[in-house]
Design an enzyme around this catalytic site. Structure first.
Site, PDB file in Angstrom:
ATOM      1  N   LYS A  14       0.832  -1.207   0.000  1.00  9.56           N
ATOM      2  CA  LYS A  14       0.000   0.000   0.000  1.00  9.56           C
ATOM      3  C   LYS A  14       0.868   1.260   0.000  1.00  9.56           C
ATOM      4  CE  LYS A  14      -1.932  -1.111   3.952  1.00  9.56           C
ATOM      5  NZ  LYS A  14      -1.183  -2.344   4.290  1.00  9.56           N
ATOM      6  N   ARG A  66      -9.294   0.623   9.135  1.00 10.33           N
ATOM      7  CA  ARG A  66      -8.879  -0.714   9.552  1.00 10.33           C
ATOM      8  C   ARG A  66     -10.012  -1.448  10.253  1.00 10.33           C
ATOM      9  NH1 ARG A  66      -3.405   0.312   8.859  1.00 10.33           N
ATOM     10  NH2 ARG A  66      -2.131  -1.091  10.078  1.00 10.33           N
ATOM     11  N   ARG A 100      12.010  -5.603   5.129  1.00 14.21           N
ATOM     12  CA  ARG A 100      11.827  -4.172   4.824  1.00 14.21           C
ATOM     13  C   ARG A 100      12.793  -3.318   5.639  1.00 14.21           C
ATOM     14  NH1 ARG A 100       6.007  -1.679   5.338  1.00 14.21           N
ATOM     15  NH2 ARG A 100       6.122  -2.634   7.391  1.00 14.21           N
ATOM     16  N   ARG A 158      11.667  -1.132  11.023  1.00 18.08           N
ATOM     17  CA  ARG A 158      10.549  -0.716  11.882  1.00 18.08           C
ATOM     18  C   ARG A 158      10.476  -1.635  13.092  1.00 18.08           C
ATOM     19  NH1 ARG A 158       5.207   0.276   8.212  1.00 18.08           N
ATOM     20  NH2 ARG A 158       4.289  -0.839   9.950  1.00 18.08           N
ATOM     21  N   ARG A 202       0.225  -8.686  13.778  1.00 14.78           N
ATOM     22  CA  ARG A 202      -0.406  -7.746  12.841  1.00 14.78           C
ATOM     23  C   ARG A 202      -1.229  -8.502  11.800  1.00 14.78           C
ATOM     24  NH1 ARG A 202       4.733  -4.910  10.854  1.00 14.78           N
ATOM     25  NH2 ARG A 202       3.362  -3.897   9.336  1.00 14.78           N
TER      26      ARG A 202
HETATM   27  P1  G5P Z   1       0.942   0.711   9.022  1.00 18.08           P
HETATM   28  O1  G5P Z   1       2.163   1.515   8.960  1.00 18.08           O
HETATM   29  O2  G5P Z   1      -0.245   1.122   8.247  1.00 18.08           O
HETATM   30  P2  G5P Z   1       0.560  -1.904   7.851  1.00 18.08           P
HETATM   31  O3  G5P Z   1       0.792  -3.078   8.719  1.00 18.08           O
HETATM   32  O4  G5P Z   1      -0.813  -1.687   7.400  1.00 18.08           O
HETATM   33  O5  G5P Z   1       1.330  -0.768   8.654  1.00 18.08           O
HETATM   34  P3  G5P Z   1       2.672  -1.814   6.130  1.00 18.08           P
HETATM   35  O6  G5P Z   1       3.472  -2.790   6.936  1.00 18.08           O
HETATM   36  O7  G5P Z   1       3.120  -0.397   6.129  1.00 18.08           O
HETATM   37  O8  G5P Z   1       1.199  -1.910   6.491  1.00 18.08           O
HETATM   38  P4  G5P Z   1       2.387  -1.719   3.240  1.00 18.08           P
HETATM   39  O9  G5P Z   1       2.422  -0.236   3.324  1.00 18.08           O
HETATM   40  O10 G5P Z   1       1.195  -2.361   2.626  1.00 18.08           O
HETATM   41  O11 G5P Z   1       2.605  -2.413   4.642  1.00 18.08           O
HETATM   42  O12 G5P Z   1       3.664  -2.267   2.493  1.00 18.08           O
HETATM   43  P5  G5P Z   1       4.955  -1.520   1.886  1.00 18.08           P
HETATM   44  O13 G5P Z   1       5.741  -0.833   2.930  1.00 18.08           O
HETATM   45  O14 G5P Z   1       4.560  -0.762   0.673  1.00 18.08           O
HETATM   46  O15 G5P Z   1       5.770  -2.821   1.376  1.00 18.08           O
HETATM   47  C1  G5P Z   1       6.226  -3.804   2.296  1.00 18.08           C
HETATM   48  C2  G5P Z   1       7.539  -4.424   1.777  1.00 18.08           C
HETATM   49  O16 G5P Z   1       7.288  -5.121   0.551  1.00 18.08           O
HETATM   50  C3  G5P Z   1       8.621  -3.397   1.475  1.00 18.08           C
HETATM   51  O17 G5P Z   1       9.854  -3.910   1.871  1.00 18.08           O
HETATM   52  C4  G5P Z   1       8.548  -3.219  -0.021  1.00 18.08           C
HETATM   53  O18 G5P Z   1       9.833  -2.923  -0.516  1.00 18.08           O
HETATM   54  C5  G5P Z   1       8.064  -4.585  -0.513  1.00 18.08           C
HETATM   55  N1  G5P Z   1       7.157  -4.428  -1.666  1.00 18.08           N
HETATM   56  C6  G5P Z   1       6.224  -3.479  -1.824  1.00 18.08           C
HETATM   57  N2  G5P Z   1       5.560  -3.618  -2.975  1.00 18.08           N
HETATM   58  C7  G5P Z   1       6.084  -4.723  -3.570  1.00 18.08           C
HETATM   59  C8  G5P Z   1       5.800  -5.397  -4.800  1.00 18.08           C
HETATM   60  O19 G5P Z   1       4.921  -4.995  -5.590  1.00 18.08           O
HETATM   61  N3  G5P Z   1       6.524  -6.517  -5.053  1.00 18.08           N
HETATM   62  C9  G5P Z   1       7.483  -6.986  -4.194  1.00 18.08           C
HETATM   63  N4  G5P Z   1       8.133  -8.090  -4.498  1.00 18.08           N
HETATM   64  N5  G5P Z   1       7.779  -6.351  -3.034  1.00 18.08           N
HETATM   65  C10 G5P Z   1       7.106  -5.246  -2.718  1.00 18.08           C
HETATM   66  O20 G5P Z   1       0.454   0.554  10.535  1.00 18.08           O
HETATM   67  C11 G5P Z   1       1.367   0.287  11.560  1.00 18.08           C
HETATM   68  C12 G5P Z   1       0.644   0.252  12.891  1.00 18.08           C
HETATM   69  O21 G5P Z   1       0.047   1.533  13.148  1.00 18.08           O
HETATM   70  C13 G5P Z   1      -1.244   1.398  13.769  1.00 18.08           C
HETATM   71  C14 G5P Z   1      -1.387  -0.096  14.078  1.00 18.08           C
HETATM   72  O22 G5P Z   1      -0.843  -0.342  15.340  1.00 18.08           O
HETATM   73  C15 G5P Z   1      -0.510  -0.742  12.974  1.00 18.08           C
HETATM   74  O23 G5P Z   1      -0.067  -2.044  13.316  1.00 18.08           O
HETATM   75  N6  G5P Z   1      -2.264   1.876  12.843  1.00 18.08           N
HETATM   76  C16 G5P Z   1      -3.583   1.874  13.102  1.00 18.08           C
HETATM   77  N7  G5P Z   1      -4.313   1.443  14.169  1.00 18.08           N
HETATM   78  C17 G5P Z   1      -5.663   1.570  14.097  1.00 18.08           C
HETATM   79  N8  G5P Z   1      -6.298   2.077  13.014  1.00 18.08           N
HETATM   80  C18 G5P Z   1      -5.611   2.525  11.928  1.00 18.08           C
HETATM   81  N9  G5P Z   1      -6.268   3.028  10.872  1.00 18.08           N
HETATM   82  C19 G5P Z   1      -4.198   2.429  11.943  1.00 18.08           C
HETATM   83  N10 G5P Z   1      -3.227   2.754  11.054  1.00 18.08           N
HETATM   84  C20 G5P Z   1      -2.068   2.406  11.616  1.00 18.08           C
HETATM   85 MG    MG Z   2       2.726   1.155   4.910  1.00 16.18          MG
END
Ligand code: G5P
Ligand code: MG
Length: 211
Positions: A14, A89, A125, A158, A169
């Site tokens: 995302k 979420r 990551r 992280r 998670r």
């Molecule tokens: P976050 O920060 O929102 P998450 O768990 O939803 O955290 P995260 O981990 O940030 O989501 P993402 O953004 O979907 O995942 O993924 P990303 O960072 O783009 O990519 C992940 C990895 O895969 C990277 O290393 C990237 O290089 C690789 N990658 C990406 N795209 C590709 C691809 O197309 N191909 C390949 N091969 N690799 C790829 O939330 C963190 C915490 O904050 C709180 C909660 O405690 C949560 O746990 N929080 C909330 N709590 C309540 N309500 C809400 N709305 C909240 N929002 C956050």
């Molecule tokens: Mg993210």
């Protein structure tokens, strides 16, 4: 406002895709995770409330999150194109957006990746401690090991990307996801996106979905 929400498991890409859309296609990108991490770094009231939840992999309470996102969206002009990454979420968060005609969701895009691949994406990551750019030790390595390509600062892991917190998670995601998908299915604005591909390929599919 044109509100697009990005749904999908932790690690589904995302943030990676939202950053590209904001730099190349004029979308305003709001990542609630990035906002909370910034608040923790600055030690604000929101940061103090959120830290223990994030470190455990639990969700921060809805009232804190809804307040936070509303305060970010309120100053935007009515012709803004917005991506919400990581919000909603929970069902109350989804409903809170639709309750206000200004923030009613136009599209929900659901990023799908097989679960077994997510753990590897997350534990590998690395993010820039200054500009937040994201890398992966194997899939998207920086040019110089441990250094951000974009701004030259140090890359860090992280605190919630350890294997045990990642498991938690993913468990929370599984618990909440179905009801959110059902909700957007009923609103008939849910699009599914195969996010198990190269970043560029996902990006081109995504651009088509948003046009
Ligand atoms: P976050 O920060 O929102 P998450 O768990 O939803 O955290 P995260 O981990 O940030 O989501 P993402 O953004 O979907 O995942 O993924 P990303 O960072 O783009 O990519 C992940 C990895 O895969 C990277 O290393 C990237 O290089 C690789 N990658 C990406 N795209 C590709 C691809 O197309 N191909 C390949 N091969 N690799 C790829 O939330 C963190 C915490 O904050 C709180 C909660 O405690 C949560 O746990 N929080 C909330 N709590 C309540 N309500 C809400 N709305 C909240 N929002 C956050
Ligand atoms: Mg993210």
């Amino acid at each position: 406002m044109e509100i697009n929400v990005f749904l999908g498991a932790p690690g589904s890409g995302k943030g990676t895709q939202a950053k590209r859309l904001s730099s190349q296609a004029g979308f305003k990108h709001f990542s609630t995770g990035d906002m909370l991490r910034a608040a923790i770094q600055k030690n604000t009231e929101v940061g103090k409330k959120a830290k223990s939840y994030i470190d455990k992999g639990d969700l921060v309470p809805d009232n804190v999150m809804i307040e936070l996102i509303k305060s970010e969206l309120a100053p935007l002009s009515s012709d803004s194109k917005v991506i919400l990454d990581g919000f909603p979420r929970t069902l109350p968060q989804a409903k809170a957006l639709d309750q206000d005609s200004l923030t009613k969701v136009r599209r929900a895009l659901y990023f799908t990746v097989p679960e077994m691949k997510l753990v590897k994406r997350l534990t590998g990551r690395r993010i820039c401690q200054k500009c937040g750019e994201s890398f992966h030790t194997e899939f998207m390595p920086p040019k110089v090991d441990g250094i951000c390509d974009k701004c030259g600062s140090k890359l860090i892991q992280r605190t919630d990307d350890s294997e045990s917190v990642v498991e938690r998670r993913l468990q929370i995601f599984r618990e909440q996801n179905d009801q959110i998908l059902d909700y957007y299915r009923q609103q008939t604005n849910l699009l599914e996106l195969n996010a198990d591909a190269e970043v560029e390929k996902v990006f081109s599919t995504l651009k088509k979905s948003l046009s």
